[in-house]
Motif scaffolding. Structure first.
Motif, short mmCIF file in Angstrom:
data_model
loop_
_atom_site.label_atom_id
_atom_site.label_comp_id
_atom_site.label_asym_id
_atom_site.label_seq_id
_atom_site.Cartn_x
_atom_site.Cartn_y
_atom_site.Cartn_z
N SER A 125 26.45 1.37 48.40
CA SER A 125 27.10 1.81 49.47
C SER A 125 26.82 1.09 51.04
CB SER A 125 26.86 3.27 49.61
OG SER A 125 25.51 3.14 49.29
N ARG A 150 32.63 0.77 57.51
CA ARG A 150 33.20 0.34 55.95
C ARG A 150 32.64 0.98 54.85
NH1 ARG A 150 32.23 -5.89 54.88
NH2 ARG A 150 34.18 -6.49 55.51
N GLU A 151 32.85 1.57 53.80
CA GLU A 151 31.74 2.48 52.82
C GLU A 151 31.18 1.92 52.21
OE1 GLU A 151 34.93 5.04 51.21
OE2 GLU A 151 35.61 6.23 52.50
N ASP A 152 31.45 0.35 51.87
CA ASP A 152 30.63 -0.67 50.55
C ASP A 152 30.23 -1.23 51.08
OD1 ASP A 152 33.16 -1.19 49.75
OD2 ASP A 152 33.08 0.93 48.88
#
Length: 527
Positions: A125, A150-152
């Motif tokens: 993450s 962004r998430e990851d």
């Protein structure tokens, strides 16, 4: 036979499996750790391919950082640029670059290669990535990630040390084979062995090196050496000052060279050359204005207007017209016009119609005298063949290129070639009736032409001009992204389009262009 990964397939079917760094499947580049299905067509990547070399040099950067950790804990290697067939690197303050250090670094690198340290890629993450990089003191990486939505994040681990790279790495450090380290103060150059028949030899490019150094000194002075610096400025709606400062720096460089020109009464031919999409046309006009301020009234000639008609163009071995060599220019006509100018006669300039693929007659007449120098701009303007009738003392030679000094972070440089490609994609689509697909398909031949016919003359220049603008990738993003998304997976250049799209994700889009001046180099591409 079933294989779990591309690496397993290579290990079982090829001698010297460490000669392969990745693979292309369905027009997409994959790492050796990618799952592999035998019914798929596969193209393996060696170091002498563009994509294979990129994996090799990234893996080398990781290996050098691991080696540096053993000599100077908590110090970082900074990737700067390619020069003289090698990769130029600098180090954190406190690292003493001398023969003793080079020998020790070389020894540690070879130990790490022998240890065959595994390089593991994990998706984590964004918050976990920020925590990991803060713990290891990677400020530039955390600063960049904090500006992105962004998430990851994909993180590489080697010897328990985390890394991020824009692109794939080899599975382990043993994939590094032959290399050479050379001192090039204040840093070092890393040379890679990618062809058996070529020695590890550093070809110093003095003008290019000085131009890089000058640009870096300026970005360091303003503390804008990384993408996150620009992203933060745009997020804070402070882009006006950034644009104005960047444009003023470029204008100041033009002013310097114009001062040199007017101080020398022998100069009556000004030659401006550089690789594709360097901003030659706009820069030529800005030089013309600056010289006019100083009492000169230059006439402008573009070598593009002397292109031969497509129907008359020399064909290459693949049957396609030659667009890149000096032979694409009507040299006979160009030299006849130069003779006329030297004889004191006026000439009528041609104009090349790119849509029709042929030269057309104009009503523009020019001549040459002390107050009316001739400014010749074009890709091949520094090629001696074009101006062989003109004495060297009567020439002032300018080499221009886009040499961005922005880095993503310490370990991830921004390719100056990529910046020019983004510029060209947009310009070709807007003004030259070329689709993004056409441009990408043609790009490798453009680069090959530059290596053969342009780069060889850059050290002959009297002035090296950097046309890069700190904010430009943020401004180009929306135009380039739209064009790149049109390229389907069925096209061979899809992998390149995908790579560029991922690269653009690191930049916050500059939506409002009102502060970009009308005479900016960028306007040559975005309008």
């Amino acid at each position: 036979m079933n294989y779990k990964t591309i690496k397993e397939y290579v290990d079982q079917n090829y001698e010297n499996p460490n000669n392969y760094f990745g693979a292309i499947i369905d027009n997409t580049v994959y790492s050796l750790n990618h799952s592999f299905y035998p019914n798929k067509k596969i193209e393996l990547l060696k170091a002498n391919t563009k994509d294979g070399f990129n994996i090799l040099y990234r893996t080398m950067i990781l290996t050098i950082q691991l080696a540096l950790n053993r000599i100077y804990p908590n110090k970082l290697v900074s990737v700067e640029h390619f020069i003289g067939r090698g990769l130029y690197l600098e180090f954190s303050r406190g690292v003493q670059v001398n023969r003793k250090f080079i020998d020790r670094l070389d020894e540690e690198i070879r130990k790490i290669i022998f240890e065959d340290i595994k390089i593991i890629r994990k998706k984590v993450s964004l918050q976990e990535a920020l925590r990991i990089f803060k713990e290891h003191g990677y400020k530039e990486k955390t600063d960049l990630l904090e500006t992105l939505d962004r998430e990851d994040v994909d993180i590489y681990f080697a010897d328990k040390i985390p890394f991020t790279f824009h692109g794939y790495l080899a599975p382990s450090t043993s994939y590094i084979t032959d290399f050479k380290l050379q001192i090039y103060h204040p840093g070092i150059v890393v040379l890679f062995k990618i062809d058996e028949d070529k020695d590890l030899f550093f070809e110093e490019e003095i003008n290019l090196s000085k131009s890089f150094s000058k640009s870096k000194k300026w970005t360091n002075l303003l503390d804008i050496g990384y993408v996150h610096n620009v992203n933060e400025i745009i997020k804070d709606n402070q882009e006006r000052l950034l644009i104005e400062v960047s444009e003023a720096y470029f204008e100041n460089e033009i002013s310097k060279l114009c001062d040199e020109i007017v101080e020398d009464d022998d100069i009556n031919f000004i030659l401006l050359a550089g690789p594709s999409s360097s901003g030659k046309t706009t820069t030529a006009n800005r030089i013309k204005v600056q010289l006019t301020v100083r009492g000169k009234k230059p006439f402008l000639i573009s070598t593009d207007d002397y292109f031969t008609s497509l129907s008359e163009r020399v064909l290459l071995e693949d049957g396609k017209p030659d667009f890149e060599s000096v032979n694409a220019i009507d040299i006979k006509r160009f030299n006849e016009d130069m003779i006329s100018l030297l004889d004191g006669k006026a000439i009528t300039l041609p104009k090349y119609n790119f849509e029709m693929g042929k030269s057309e007659t104009t009503n523009t007449k020019i001549y040459l005298d002390r107050n009316h120098p001739v400014l010749i701009e074009g890709t091949h303007a520094l090629n001696p063949e074009l101006t062989k009738l003109i004495s060297e003392k009567n020439k002032y030679k300018i080499y221009i290129s886009s040499l961005t000094q922005l880095n993503l972070d310490m370990h991830n440089r921004i390719s100056t070639t990529d910046v020019r490609l983004l510029r060209r994609l947009i310009r070709d689509a807007r003004y030259r009736n070329f689709s993004a697909l056409n441009t990408l398909e043609h790009w490798e031949s453009v680069l090959e032409g530059e290596r053969k016919y342009i780069f060889t003359y850059q050290d002959s220049a009297d002035f090296q001009l950097d046309s890069s603008l700190i904010y430009e990738i943020n401004a180009l993003k929306k135009y380039a992204k739209e064009l790149l998304l049109e390229i389907g997976k069925e096209n061979a250049v899809y992998k390149e389009a995908k790579r560029l799209l991922k690269f653009l994700d690191y930049f916050i889009e500059l939506e409002d262009e009102k502060y970009i001046p009308i005479n900016s180099v960028l306007r040559e591409f975005i309008g």
